[in-house]
Design a protein around this motif. Structure first.
Motif, PDB file in Angstrom:
ATOM      1  N   UNK A 252      20.453 -29.819  21.664  1.00  0.00           N
ATOM      2  CA  UNK A 252      20.910 -29.137  19.967  1.00  0.00           C
ATOM      3  C   UNK A 252      21.008 -30.344  20.094  1.00  0.00           C
ATOM      4  N   UNK A 253      22.225 -31.656  20.588  1.00  0.00           N
ATOM      5  CA  UNK A 253      22.898 -32.471  19.957  1.00  0.00           C
ATOM      6  C   UNK A 253      24.005 -31.871  19.601  1.00  0.00           C
ATOM      7  N   UNK A 254      24.763 -30.898  20.228  1.00  0.00           N
ATOM      8  CA  UNK A 254      26.012 -30.255  20.071  1.00  0.00           C
ATOM      9  C   UNK A 254      26.503 -29.880  20.764  1.00  0.00           C
ATOM     10  N   UNK A 255      27.918 -29.776  21.529  1.00  0.00           N
ATOM     11  CA  UNK A 255      28.179 -29.079  22.703  1.00  0.00           C
ATOM     12  C   UNK A 255      28.141 -27.450  22.143  1.00  0.00           C
ATOM     13  N   UNK A 256      27.783 -26.723  23.321  1.00  0.00           N
ATOM     14  CA  UNK A 256      27.194 -25.414  22.860  1.00  0.00           C
ATOM     15  C   UNK A 256      28.369 -24.997  23.743  1.00  0.00           C
ATOM     16  N   UNK A 257      30.004 -24.119  23.104  1.00  0.00           N
ATOM     17  CA  UNK A 257      30.515 -23.541  24.042  1.00  0.00           C
ATOM     18  C   UNK A 257      30.641 -22.228  24.981  1.00  0.00           C
ATOM     19  N   UNK A 258      31.316 -22.080  26.012  1.00  0.00           N
ATOM     20  CA  UNK A 258      31.313 -20.665  26.425  1.00  0.00           C
ATOM     21  C   UNK A 258      32.574 -19.744  25.795  1.00  0.00           C
ATOM     22  N   UNK A 259      31.700 -18.523  25.143  1.00  0.00           N
ATOM     23  CA  UNK A 259      33.048 -17.206  24.470  1.00  0.00           C
ATOM     24  C   UNK A 259      32.525 -15.720  24.720  1.00  0.00           C
ATOM     25  N   UNK A 260      33.035 -15.681  24.567  1.00  0.00           N
ATOM     26  CA  UNK A 260      32.286 -13.819  24.500  1.00  0.00           C
ATOM     27  C   UNK A 260      32.330 -13.670  22.798  1.00  0.00           C
ATOM     28  N   UNK A 261      31.859 -12.638  22.727  1.00  0.00           N
ATOM     29  CA  UNK A 261      30.727 -11.571  21.801  1.00  0.00           C
ATOM     30  C   UNK A 261      31.281 -10.234  21.641  1.00  0.00           C
ATOM     31  N   UNK A 262      31.829  -9.735  20.165  1.00  0.00           N
ATOM     32  CA  UNK A 262      32.074  -7.839  20.401  1.00  0.00           C
ATOM     33  C   UNK A 262      30.809  -7.623  20.379  1.00  0.00           C
ATOM     34  N   UNK A 263      29.301  -8.302  19.841  1.00  0.00           N
ATOM     35  CA  UNK A 263      28.673  -6.982  20.870  1.00  0.00           C
ATOM     36  C   UNK A 263      28.898  -6.556  22.097  1.00  0.00           C
ATOM     37  N   UNK A 264      27.645  -5.662  22.197  1.00  0.00           N
ATOM     38  CA  UNK A 264      27.459  -5.235  23.795  1.00  0.00           C
ATOM     39  C   UNK A 264      26.246  -5.223  24.028  1.00  0.00           C
ATOM     40  N   UNK A 265      25.733  -5.231  25.259  1.00  0.00           N
ATOM     41  CA  UNK A 265      24.526  -6.251  25.698  1.00  0.00           C
ATOM     42  C   UNK A 265      24.044  -5.112  27.170  1.00  0.00           C
ATOM     43  N   UNK A 266      22.962  -5.182  27.854  1.00  0.00           N
ATOM     44  CA  UNK A 266      22.724  -4.598  29.601  1.00  0.00           C
ATOM     45  C   UNK A 266      22.911  -5.831  30.125  1.00  0.00           C
ATOM     46  N   UNK A 267      23.698  -6.963  29.851  1.00  0.00           N
ATOM     47  CA  UNK A 267      24.509  -8.000  30.992  1.00  0.00           C
ATOM     48  C   UNK A 267      25.395  -7.321  32.041  1.00  0.00           C
ATOM     49  N   UNK A 268      26.163  -6.450  31.181  1.00  0.00           N
ATOM     50  CA  UNK A 268      27.426  -5.549  31.994  1.00  0.00           C
ATOM     51  C   UNK A 268      27.088  -4.776  32.856  1.00  0.00           C
ATOM     52  N   UNK A 269      25.469  -4.674  33.313  1.00  0.00           N
ATOM     53  CA  UNK A 269      25.218  -3.646  33.897  1.00  0.00           C
ATOM     54  C   UNK A 269      24.980  -4.861  35.401  1.00  0.00           C
ATOM     55  N   UNK A 270      24.010  -5.796  35.170  1.00  0.00           N
ATOM     56  CA  UNK A 270      23.649  -6.622  36.100  1.00  0.00           C
ATOM     57  C   UNK A 270      25.460  -6.991  36.282  1.00  0.00           C
ATOM     58  N   UNK A 271      26.277  -6.850  35.505  1.00  0.00           N
ATOM     59  CA  UNK A 271      27.242  -6.895  35.622  1.00  0.00           C
ATOM     60  C   UNK A 271      28.335  -6.394  36.791  1.00  0.00           C
ATOM     61  N   UNK A 272      28.093  -4.769  36.811  1.00  0.00           N
ATOM     62  CA  UNK A 272      28.716  -3.730  37.160  1.00  0.00           C
ATOM     63  C   UNK A 272      28.254  -4.055  38.551  1.00  0.00           C
TER      64      UNK A 272
END
Length: 415
Positions: free
Chosen positions: A345-365
């Protein structure tokens, strides 16, 4: 030509095919509700098989699906084992919210106009069924030795909380990857997200003829009193801030109200559906208890007009989606995506949080480190996700596919 640029070249050469695949995915509706999603899984499996990617079909029993408020679900797993080593899962969901009103393009058409593809789920998240599929194909086109394997998970319960989607697959022992990437947008890698608590509040009054309102208790007036108490909480929530970049503060919304029987009848019952977003630092048990107290106190303080009977309130939890908190093992994913995101992309890709909720939390649990990354713009608003004329810039789809393919290649290198 390096192997990374070979991956890019393969994706460029097959990009028209990738777009056609996404169009086919968009053209099979998966409106949730009502959640009749098994037909889309069948079509997706058929399309994958035509590319040599055979999908296991895991049909969730009807009783479990209906208990979750849906009609039919078949979750898909495509397994690509290469050699001993870590397995990386790629998860995208096929279920979507209904299109609603205001579209100027066919929500199931997959129309392409001015470099964008339009349709429900073009941005969230059928696009990443496409990006993940073609990243796997690009990876395998190299014919090089790899360690570990990749799994593609196409699930159909993200909109209703994931319990009969990825959670069902994990609890059944049908999969246990070491790392995972879930559908997201292209300009940031998401490492944390909000949780969500949804409650159904039923306010019972005493139905009566509108000509003699003194003979009943207006449930809508009681519900309005409760609504005012709930919305007042948002002022307090502004003072509760998160330390995670990209996440601000909690928020409460009443997304649905129903009740009454006719215009000339004092309503005897009104139902409110509440959505309470929780920052990662909050305890869901405490949040729910506080909300229930607010509702109970408001109900107790409501004075029925003209001496009517007190209102009665029932509160039922309909969803608890816990926040995603970063697991230490996600660092290889973050580093690889940031490295290749910047290259592509030619730009920095930051690591951040998001106010959404997703299925990723299930894998994390389940103890599986994961991040969110995929095809899409910088913000949800830009793509009209869950709004009329949802769309995706095709160049973002192309470039995100390259980033995922490069990331898989790096993480699956033999030691």
């Amino acid at each position: 030509m390096t192997l990374h640029t070979q991956l890019d070249a393969w994706i460029d050469a097959h990009f028209d095919e990738e777009v056609r695949f996404l169009q086919e995915l968009v053209r099979v509706p998966t409106d949730t509700p009502p959640g009749n999603n098994a037909p889309h899984a069948e079509r997706t499996a058929e399309l994958l098989a035509a590319m040599g990617l055979n999908a296991e079909k895991h049909a969730v029993p009807a009783a479990e699906v209906q208990a979750a408020g849906l009609q039919s679900i078949t979750n898909l797993i495509v397994r690509r084992p290469y050699a001993p080593g870590n397995t990386i899962a790629l998860n995208a969901h096929g279920d979507v919210v209904p299109p609603g009103e205001g579209w100027t393009h066919d929500p199931y058409g997959g129309e392409i106009v001015d470099g964008k593809i339009y349709g429900r789920a073009t941005a969230v998240s059928k696009c990443d069924i496409a990006s993940f599929t073609f990243a796997i194909r690009a990876l395998e086109s190299l014919g090089t030795k790899l360690a570990g394997g990749v799994e593609l998970h196409v699930t159909y319960d993200e909109e209703y909380g994931g319990e009969v989607g990825p959670d069902w697959l994990l609890k059944k022992g049908l999969t246990k990857p070491d790392l995972m990437i879930a559908a997201g947008f292209s300009y940031q890698v998401v490492v944390a997200h909000n949780g969500c608590l949804q409650l159904e509040v039923t306010v019972h009054g005493d139905m009566a003829h509108a000509a003699i309102p003194d003979s009943g208790t207006d449930a809508l007036q009681g519900a309005t009193h409760i609504l005012n108490a709930l919305y007042a909480l948002n002022t307090d929530y502004l003072l509760v801030t998160s330390s995670v970049e990209g996440i601000t503060h909690p928020y409460l919304n009443v997304g649905q109200i129903s009740g009454g029987t006719n215009t000339n009848v004092i309503p005897g019952k009104v139902v409110l559906k509440i959505d309470r977003r929780m920052i990662p630092e909050e305890d869901p048990t405490e949040v729910e208890a506080a909300l229930r107290r607010t509702i109970a106190d408001a109900a107790a303080s409501f004075n029925p007009p003209r001496g009517g009977r007190a209102i009665r309130v029932d509160v039922k939890r309909i969803l608890l989606a816990r926040a995603l908190k970063p697991l230490p093992g996600n660092r290889p994913l973050v580093d690889a995506i940031q490295k290749h995101g910047q290259a592509v992309f030619g730009e920095t890709i930051p690591a951040v949080g998001t106010p959404l909720y997703t299925d990723v939390r299930i894998y994390g649990e389940h103890g599986i480190p994961g991040v969110i990354y995929g095809a899409g713009p910088r913000t949800v608003r830009e793509s009209n996700a869950k709004r009329a004329d949802e769309n995706l810039v095709l160049e973002d789809l192309r470039r995100a596919t390259k980033v995922i393919a490069r990331t898989l290649f790096d993480l699956l290198q033999p030691s």
